[in-house]
Design a protein around this motif. Structure first.
Motif, mmCIF file in Angstrom:
data_model
loop_
_atom_site.group_PDB
_atom_site.id
_atom_site.type_symbol
_atom_site.label_atom_id
_atom_site.label_comp_id
_atom_site.label_asym_id
_atom_site.label_seq_id
_atom_site.Cartn_x
_atom_site.Cartn_y
_atom_site.Cartn_z
ATOM 1 N N TRP A 8 0.842 -1.251 -0.031
ATOM 2 C CA TRP A 8 0.115 0.149 -0.038
ATOM 3 C C TRP A 8 0.919 1.363 0.164
ATOM 4 O O TRP A 8 0.568 2.085 -0.622
ATOM 5 C CB TRP A 8 -0.838 -0.005 1.205
ATOM 6 N N LEU A 9 1.776 1.045 0.835
ATOM 7 C CA LEU A 9 3.022 2.321 0.724
ATOM 8 C C LEU A 9 3.424 2.759 -0.528
ATOM 9 O O LEU A 9 3.637 3.802 -0.933
ATOM 10 C CB LEU A 9 3.897 2.237 1.663
ATOM 11 N N GLU A 10 3.875 1.446 -1.271
ATOM 12 C CA GLU A 10 4.502 1.750 -2.418
ATOM 13 C C GLU A 10 3.439 2.234 -3.649
ATOM 14 O O GLU A 10 3.708 3.204 -4.288
ATOM 15 C CB GLU A 10 4.784 0.366 -2.979
ATOM 16 N N MET A 11 2.219 1.731 -3.480
ATOM 17 C CA MET A 11 1.152 2.297 -4.504
ATOM 18 C C MET A 11 0.921 3.755 -4.105
ATOM 19 O O MET A 11 0.571 4.427 -5.032
ATOM 20 C CB MET A 11 -0.143 1.468 -4.086
ATOM 21 N N LEU A 12 0.844 4.027 -2.681
ATOM 22 C CA LEU A 12 0.364 5.518 -2.637
ATOM 23 C C LEU A 12 1.499 6.541 -2.973
ATOM 24 O O LEU A 12 1.136 7.465 -3.775
ATOM 25 C CB LEU A 12 0.178 5.552 -0.960
ATOM 26 N N LEU A 13 2.596 6.124 -2.579
ATOM 27 C CA LEU A 13 3.928 6.897 -3.220
ATOM 28 C C LEU A 13 3.935 7.007 -4.538
ATOM 29 O O LEU A 13 4.294 7.976 -4.982
ATOM 30 C CB LEU A 13 5.119 6.377 -2.324
ATOM 31 N N THR A 14 4.006 5.948 -5.185
ATOM 32 C CA THR A 14 4.018 5.822 -6.729
ATOM 33 C C THR A 14 2.785 6.492 -7.504
ATOM 34 O O THR A 14 3.137 7.252 -8.351
ATOM 35 C CB THR A 14 3.902 4.569 -7.220
ATOM 36 N N TYR A 15 1.687 6.545 -6.877
ATOM 37 C CA TYR A 15 0.662 7.345 -7.431
ATOM 38 C C TYR A 15 1.020 8.933 -7.114
ATOM 39 O O TYR A 15 0.521 9.615 -8.139
ATOM 40 C CB TYR A 15 -0.584 7.040 -7.016
ATOM 41 N N GLY A 16 1.322 9.114 -5.970
ATOM 42 C CA GLY A 16 1.628 10.654 -5.549
ATOM 43 C C GLY A 16 2.538 11.126 -6.491
ATOM 44 O O GLY A 16 2.399 12.337 -6.949
ATOM 45 N N ALA A 17 3.905 10.365 -6.972
ATOM 46 C CA ALA A 17 4.781 11.007 -8.045
ATOM 47 C C ALA A 17 4.258 11.191 -9.202
ATOM 48 O O ALA A 17 4.682 12.126 -9.877
ATOM 49 C CB ALA A 17 5.957 9.953 -8.000
ATOM 50 N N VAL A 18 3.167 10.201 -9.621
ATOM 51 C CA VAL A 18 2.882 10.265 -11.107
ATOM 52 C C VAL A 18 1.947 11.478 -10.867
ATOM 53 O O VAL A 18 1.859 12.267 -12.113
ATOM 54 C CB VAL A 18 1.810 9.020 -11.512
ATOM 55 N N ILE A 19 0.939 11.643 -10.066
ATOM 56 C CA ILE A 19 0.147 12.899 -10.125
ATOM 57 C C ILE A 19 0.949 14.189 -9.873
ATOM 58 O O ILE A 19 0.485 15.078 -10.595
ATOM 59 C CB ILE A 19 -1.084 12.754 -9.074
ATOM 60 N N LEU A 20 1.879 14.264 -9.119
ATOM 61 C CA LEU A 20 2.907 15.438 -8.789
ATOM 62 C C LEU A 20 3.442 15.675 -10.367
ATOM 63 O O LEU A 20 3.475 17.006 -10.861
ATOM 64 C CB LEU A 20 3.854 15.220 -7.947
ATOM 65 N N SER A 21 3.910 14.773 -10.881
ATOM 66 C CA SER A 21 4.335 15.025 -12.294
ATOM 67 C C SER A 21 3.408 15.431 -13.362
ATOM 68 O O SER A 21 3.751 16.489 -14.108
ATOM 69 C CB SER A 21 4.778 13.526 -13.105
ATOM 70 N N PHE A 22 1.931 15.093 -13.214
ATOM 71 C CA PHE A 22 1.075 15.635 -14.226
ATOM 72 C C PHE A 22 0.794 16.863 -13.878
ATOM 73 O O PHE A 22 0.524 17.993 -14.740
ATOM 74 C CB PHE A 22 -0.352 14.790 -13.778
ATOM 75 N N VAL A 23 0.598 17.393 -12.488
ATOM 76 C CA VAL A 23 0.346 18.780 -12.333
ATOM 77 C C VAL A 23 1.458 19.724 -12.675
ATOM 78 O O VAL A 23 1.214 20.943 -12.962
ATOM 79 C CB VAL A 23 -0.240 18.888 -10.860
ATOM 80 N N GLY A 24 2.762 19.472 -12.573
ATOM 81 C CA GLY A 24 3.720 20.087 -12.975
ATOM 82 C C GLY A 24 3.615 20.097 -14.393
ATOM 83 O O GLY A 24 3.873 21.342 -15.034
ATOM 84 N N ALA A 25 3.191 18.993 -15.196
ATOM 85 C CA ALA A 25 3.221 19.151 -16.883
ATOM 86 C C ALA A 25 2.313 20.322 -17.083
ATOM 87 O O ALA A 25 2.179 20.494 -18.342
ATOM 88 C CB ALA A 25 3.112 17.924 -17.176
ATOM 89 N N LEU A 26 1.338 20.585 -16.231
ATOM 90 C CA LEU A 26 0.369 21.645 -16.710
ATOM 91 C C LEU A 26 0.668 22.957 -17.027
ATOM 92 O O LEU A 26 0.342 23.622 -17.898
ATOM 93 C CB LEU A 26 -0.875 21.915 -15.613
ATOM 94 N N HIS A 27 2.223 23.156 -16.385
ATOM 95 C CA HIS A 27 2.683 24.440 -16.657
ATOM 96 C C HIS A 27 3.266 24.524 -17.966
ATOM 97 O O HIS A 27 3.319 25.571 -18.745
ATOM 98 C CB HIS A 27 3.501 24.714 -15.655
ATOM 99 N N TRP A 28 3.823 23.343 -18.413
ATOM 100 C CA TRP A 28 4.189 23.086 -19.842
ATOM 101 C C TRP A 28 3.316 23.378 -20.858
ATOM 102 O O TRP A 28 3.380 24.237 -21.843
ATOM 103 C CB TRP A 28 4.849 21.676 -19.885
ATOM 104 N N GLY A 29 2.087 22.758 -20.605
ATOM 105 C CA GLY A 29 0.739 23.134 -21.505
ATOM 106 C C GLY A 29 0.414 24.580 -21.564
ATOM 107 O O GLY A 29 0.196 25.226 -22.482
#
Length: 156
Positions: free
Chosen positions: A40-61
Protein backbone atom coordinates in the motif's frame (compact mmCIF):
# COMPACT_ATOMS: atom_id res chain seq x y z
CA UNK A 1 -11.22 35.58 -18.08
CA UNK A 2 -14.70 35.26 -19.53
CA UNK A 3 -18.02 34.26 -17.97
CA UNK A 4 -17.80 30.71 -19.24
CA UNK A 5 -14.64 30.26 -17.18
CA UNK A 6 -16.63 30.54 -13.94
CA UNK A 7 -18.47 27.24 -14.33
CA UNK A 8 -16.27 24.21 -13.74
CA UNK A 9 -16.96 21.62 -16.44
CA UNK A 10 -18.56 18.48 -15.01
CA UNK A 11 -15.90 16.27 -16.57
CA UNK A 12 -13.20 18.27 -14.75
CA UNK A 13 -14.94 17.66 -11.43
CA UNK A 14 -15.41 13.95 -12.14
CA UNK A 15 -11.83 13.44 -13.23
CA UNK A 16 -10.32 15.67 -10.54
CA UNK A 17 -12.20 14.19 -7.62
CA UNK A 18 -12.06 10.71 -9.14
CA UNK A 19 -8.30 11.11 -9.26
CA UNK A 20 -8.33 11.29 -5.48
CA UNK A 21 -9.70 7.73 -5.18
CA UNK A 22 -6.25 6.06 -5.39
CA UNK A 23 -4.94 8.46 -2.72
CA UNK A 24 -7.87 7.88 -0.38
CA UNK A 25 -8.10 4.17 -1.16
CA UNK A 26 -4.46 3.35 -0.48
CA UNK A 27 -4.39 5.56 2.63
CA UNK A 28 -7.42 3.65 3.93
CA UNK A 29 -5.81 0.33 3.07
CA UNK A 30 -2.82 1.30 5.20
CA UNK A 31 -5.22 1.44 8.14
CA UNK A 32 -7.56 -1.40 7.24
CA UNK A 33 -5.24 -4.01 5.72
CA UNK A 34 -1.90 -3.72 7.50
CA UNK A 35 -0.80 -7.17 6.29
CA UNK A 36 0.07 -5.63 2.93
CA UNK A 37 1.59 -2.47 4.39
CA UNK A 38 4.61 -2.28 2.08
CA UNK A 39 2.45 -2.77 -0.98
CA UNK A 40 0.00 0.00 0.00
CA UNK A 41 2.87 2.36 0.76
CA UNK A 42 4.44 1.67 -2.61
CA UNK A 43 1.12 2.23 -4.36
CA UNK A 44 0.42 5.47 -2.49
CA UNK A 45 3.85 6.96 -3.09
CA UNK A 46 3.97 5.86 -6.73
CA UNK A 47 0.57 7.38 -7.45
CA UNK A 48 1.64 10.57 -5.66
CA UNK A 49 4.74 10.81 -7.85
CA UNK A 50 2.71 10.26 -11.01
CA UNK A 51 0.15 12.91 -10.09
CA UNK A 52 2.83 15.39 -9.02
CA UNK A 53 4.37 14.93 -12.48
CA UNK A 54 0.98 15.58 -14.06
CA UNK A 55 0.33 18.84 -12.21
CA UNK A 56 3.82 20.07 -13.05
CA UNK A 57 3.27 19.31 -16.72
CA UNK A 58 0.22 21.56 -16.71
CA UNK A 59 2.63 24.50 -16.64
CA UNK A 60 4.29 23.24 -19.82
CA UNK A 61 0.87 23.12 -21.46
CA UNK A 62 -0.02 26.62 -20.30
CA UNK A 63 3.31 27.94 -21.59
CA UNK A 64 2.70 26.40 -25.01
CA UNK A 65 -0.87 27.44 -25.67
CA UNK A 66 -2.02 30.27 -23.44
CA UNK A 67 -2.55 33.42 -25.56
CA UNK A 68 -0.82 35.61 -22.96
CA UNK A 69 2.44 33.68 -23.40
CA UNK A 70 2.92 34.54 -27.08
CA UNK A 71 4.74 37.82 -26.45
CA UNK A 72 6.93 36.71 -23.54
CA UNK A 73 9.62 34.08 -23.02
CA UNK A 74 8.31 31.09 -21.11
CA UNK A 75 11.62 29.42 -20.27
CA UNK A 76 10.88 29.59 -16.54
CA UNK A 77 7.54 27.86 -16.95
CA UNK A 78 9.05 25.13 -19.12
CA UNK A 79 11.87 24.62 -16.62
CA UNK A 80 9.51 24.53 -13.66
CA UNK A 81 7.17 22.07 -15.35
CA UNK A 82 9.74 19.26 -15.17
CA UNK A 83 10.79 19.86 -11.55
CA UNK A 84 7.79 18.05 -9.99
CA UNK A 85 8.49 14.90 -12.00
CA UNK A 86 12.12 14.92 -10.90
CA UNK A 87 11.07 15.44 -7.28
CA UNK A 88 8.55 12.60 -7.60
CA UNK A 89 11.22 10.30 -8.96
CA UNK A 90 13.55 11.06 -6.06
CA UNK A 91 10.64 10.50 -3.64
CA UNK A 92 10.41 6.92 -4.90
CA UNK A 93 14.10 6.27 -4.22
CA UNK A 94 14.13 7.13 -0.51
CA UNK A 95 12.46 5.72 2.60
CA UNK A 96 8.64 6.04 2.65
CA UNK A 97 8.48 8.84 5.24
CA UNK A 98 11.11 10.86 3.36
CA UNK A 99 9.33 10.13 0.07
CA UNK A 100 6.00 11.27 1.49
CA UNK A 101 7.66 14.42 2.79
CA UNK A 102 9.10 15.20 -0.63
CA UNK A 103 5.76 14.58 -2.33
CA UNK A 104 3.85 16.73 0.16
CA UNK A 105 6.40 19.51 -0.28
CA UNK A 106 6.15 19.09 -4.03
CA UNK A 107 2.36 19.41 -4.02
CA UNK A 108 2.50 22.47 -1.79
CA UNK A 109 5.18 24.18 -3.87
CA UNK A 110 3.29 23.28 -7.04
CA UNK A 111 0.17 24.93 -5.65
CA UNK A 112 2.25 28.01 -4.84
CA UNK A 113 3.47 27.98 -8.43
CA UNK A 114 -0.16 27.78 -9.57
CA UNK A 115 -0.92 30.88 -7.51
CA UNK A 116 2.01 32.67 -9.14
CA UNK A 117 0.86 31.52 -12.56
CA UNK A 118 -2.63 32.92 -11.91
CA UNK A 119 -1.07 36.35 -11.36
CA UNK A 120 0.52 36.20 -14.82
CA UNK A 121 -2.07 34.33 -16.89
CA UNK A 122 -5.86 34.45 -16.85
CA UNK A 123 -6.88 30.97 -15.72
CA UNK A 124 -10.43 29.66 -15.40
CA UNK A 125 -12.01 30.78 -12.11
CA UNK A 126 -12.54 27.17 -11.04
CA UNK A 127 -8.88 26.15 -11.50
CA UNK A 128 -7.27 27.37 -8.26
CA UNK A 129 -10.10 26.29 -5.91
CA UNK A 130 -10.07 22.83 -7.46
CA UNK A 131 -6.28 22.60 -7.28
CA UNK A 132 -6.38 23.59 -3.61
CA UNK A 133 -8.99 20.95 -2.76
CA UNK A 134 -7.12 18.23 -4.62
CA UNK A 135 -3.80 19.27 -3.08
CA UNK A 136 -5.15 19.21 0.48
CA UNK A 137 -6.63 15.72 0.12
CA UNK A 138 -3.52 14.34 -1.60
CA UNK A 139 -1.26 15.78 1.12
CA UNK A 140 -3.45 14.42 3.94
CA UNK A 141 -3.40 10.97 2.38
CA UNK A 142 0.37 11.10 1.92
CA UNK A 143 0.72 12.20 5.55
CA UNK A 144 -0.79 8.86 6.60
CA UNK A 145 2.66 7.44 5.91
CA UNK A 146 3.93 9.25 9.00
CA UNK A 147 1.44 7.46 11.18
CA UNK A 148 1.42 4.06 9.53
CA UNK A 149 4.73 3.70 7.73
CA UNK A 150 7.00 0.73 8.48
CA UNK A 151 9.64 1.59 10.98
CA UNK A 152 7.70 4.62 12.19
CA UNK A 153 6.17 4.67 15.67
CA UNK A 154 2.55 3.61 15.47
CA UNK A 155 0.13 6.39 16.34
CA UNK A 156 2.84 9.07 16.08
Amino acid sequence: MNASDNARPAVVAWLGYGGLLPFVGTALLLWLAPGQHSRWLEMLLTYGAVILSFVGALHWGFAMVHPATVARPMNGMYAWSVMPSLLGWVALLVQPAAGATLLIAGFLVQYRQDLRLARVLALPAWYLPLRLQLTVVACLCLASVYVLGPGLPQGA
